[in-house]
Design a protein around this motif. Structure first.
Motif, PDB file in Angstrom:
ATOM      1  N   THR A 227     104.799  18.532 -18.536  1.00 14.32           N
ATOM      2  CA  THR A 227     105.437  17.385 -18.607  1.00 14.32           C
ATOM      3  C   THR A 227     106.109  16.844 -17.526  1.00 14.32           C
ATOM      4  O   THR A 227     106.000  15.646 -17.239  1.00 14.32           O
ATOM      5  CB  THR A 227     106.158  17.447 -19.757  1.00 14.32           C
ATOM      6  N   SER A 228     107.048  17.683 -17.088  1.00  8.91           N
ATOM      7  CA  SER A 228     107.891  17.362 -15.993  1.00  8.91           C
ATOM      8  C   SER A 228     107.049  16.961 -14.903  1.00  8.91           C
ATOM      9  O   SER A 228     107.348  15.914 -14.053  1.00  8.91           O
ATOM     10  CB  SER A 228     108.774  18.407 -15.642  1.00  8.91           C
TER      11      SER A 228
ATOM     12  N   LYS B 119     105.386  13.831 -15.067  1.00  9.31           N
ATOM     13  CA  LYS B 119     106.177  12.691 -15.313  1.00  9.31           C
ATOM     14  C   LYS B 119     106.548  12.014 -13.776  1.00  9.31           C
ATOM     15  O   LYS B 119     106.486  11.101 -13.511  1.00  9.31           O
ATOM     16  CB  LYS B 119     107.368  12.975 -15.960  1.00  9.31           C
ATOM     17  N   ASN B 120     106.610  13.016 -13.048  1.00  8.48           N
ATOM     18  CA  ASN B 120     107.066  12.793 -11.593  1.00  8.48           C
ATOM     19  C   ASN B 120     105.823  12.354 -10.664  1.00  8.48           C
ATOM     20  O   ASN B 120     106.070  11.352  -9.651  1.00  8.48           O
ATOM     21  CB  ASN B 120     107.845  13.916 -11.064  1.00  8.48           C
TER      22      ASN B 120
ATOM     23  N   GLY C 123     102.331  12.042 -11.966  1.00  7.10           N
ATOM     24  CA  GLY C 123     101.102  11.379 -12.707  1.00  7.10           C
ATOM     25  C   GLY C 123     100.080  12.545 -12.899  1.00  7.10           C
ATOM     26  O   GLY C 123     100.270  13.657 -12.143  1.00  7.10           O
TER      27      GLY C 123
ATOM     28  N   TRP D 231      97.525  18.271 -21.792  1.00  6.67           N
ATOM     29  CA  TRP D 231      98.122  16.824 -21.810  1.00  6.67           C
ATOM     30  C   TRP D 231      97.449  15.774 -22.705  1.00  6.67           C
ATOM     31  O   TRP D 231      98.014  14.951 -23.426  1.00  6.67           O
ATOM     32  CB  TRP D 231      98.056  16.654 -20.276  1.00  6.67           C
TER      33      TRP D 231
ATOM     34  N   ARG E 262     100.582  14.267 -23.983  1.00  5.10           N
ATOM     35  CA  ARG E 262     100.662  12.717 -23.664  1.00  5.10           C
ATOM     36  C   ARG E 262     101.804  12.036 -24.943  1.00  5.10           C
ATOM     37  O   ARG E 262     101.697  12.173 -26.081  1.00  5.10           O
ATOM     38  CB  ARG E 262      99.492  12.036 -24.161  1.00  5.10           C
ATOM     39  N   PRO E 263     102.587  11.123 -24.406  1.00  4.73           N
ATOM     40  CA  PRO E 263     103.663  10.518 -25.147  1.00  4.73           C
ATOM     41  C   PRO E 263     103.087   9.608 -26.346  1.00  4.73           C
ATOM     42  O   PRO E 263     103.697   9.391 -27.075  1.00  4.73           O
ATOM     43  CB  PRO E 263     104.437   9.661 -24.280  1.00  4.73           C
TER      44      PRO E 263
END
Length: 264
Positions: free
Chosen positions: A26-27, A30-31, A33, A57, A62-63
DNA sequence: AAAACTAGCAACCGCGATTCT
DNA sequence: TAGAATCGCGGTTGCTAGTTT
């Protein structure tokens, strides 16, 4: 020469993801892509195959993933879309915001297929994307054959049909109209295919129909039915809710257009 | 209480499609 | 333009928890 593996399996973690691995993935995404899944795990400090990272993912981290039970509305839509698209889970998932193909596939295999079978609404397995039967000699052997029928695919029921891309045609019980290749909608009456318009009839070849108990959708040669009466009364499965059907159908047309464009 | 069975679902695998070199 | 690399999809497996015997 065989296909190279997507990654070396040596020294890589497999099986369930830990919360730490999830956090790392995730991290990183997030940074930086997504993209280049092959090198992503190394750059993210994960001992995972890139494919595994992508799957994790796409399906769970995925959010925009919607977790929780499938609602009756979603279930209804899945059934309708499946009847139109077959086992094309990603396409079906694309019509259900927040749901993943894997989730829908599991839900179908675990709940809906049995439910529909019990109700006598599912006769055979859906058409698959694969155009030729799999080579069972090259596939890995089933490792665990037990008597749990729910887990085993009944290959006798799997019909390896060619994917059929129908010319868009629609029938309603009280009236009907079809869409010609030039996308003109032409209306007919009372479920009778009118052969009067020869110029139009030459533009479509198949018709999407229902069997008389709504069990399955078939593609039929429309020329066979020109000028004849059709039994359009018992298509309840698709026609009980015209509004929903209309929406699904419009999306279906769009999908067909996209796929036809790709082919050309 | 324990073994057997069942259901749910996360994860893996192989392969076709697409993109890259 | 061919072959390699990568992506994405659908089928399948296997683990776990719940239920039944």
């Amino acid at each position: 020469m065989g296909r190279a593996p997507c990654c070396s399996k040596v020294g890589l973690h497999r099986g369930p993801w830990t919360s730490r691995e999830d956090a790392l993935l995730t991290s990183y995404i997030k940074n930086h892509g997504t993209g280049n899944w092959k090198t992503l795990p190394k750059r993210a400090g994960l001992l995972r195959c890139g494919k595994s990272c992508r799957l994790r993912w796409m399906n769970y981290i995925r959010p925009d993933i919607k977790r929780g039970n499938i609602s009756p509305e979603e279930e209804d839509l899945i059934i309708r879309l499946h009847s139109l698209l077959g086992n094309r889970w990603s396409l079906i998932a694309g019509r259900l915001p927040g749901r993943t193909d894997n989730e829908i596939k599991n839900y179908w295999n675990g709940h809906l297929s049995k439910k529909l079978k019990n109700q006598g609404l599912l006769v055979k397995e859906a058409v698959t994307r694969r155009l030729t039967p799999p080579d069972h000699n090259s596939k890995k052997k089933k490792k665990n054959i037990n008597n749990n029928e729910a887990k085993c695919i009944n290959t006798e029921n799997v019909k390896m049909n060619k994917i059929y891309v129908p010319k868009p045609t629609r029938i309603y019980p009280t009236y009907w109209y079809y869409v010609t290749e030039s996308n003109e909608e032409t209306e007919g009456t009372n479920g009778r295919l009118d052969s009067g318009d020869e110029s139009s009839s030459g533009n479509f070849q198949e018709i999407l129909s229902c069997s008389d108990n709504g069990e399955e959708a078939n593609l039929l040669d429309v020329n066979h039915y020109l000028g004849s009466d059709l039994d359009l009364v018992n298509c309840d499965f698709f026609l009980q809710d015209h509004e929903v059907l209309d929406r699904v159908y419009q999306e279906y047309l769009q999908l067909l257009n996209v796929e036809t464009d790709k082919e050309n």
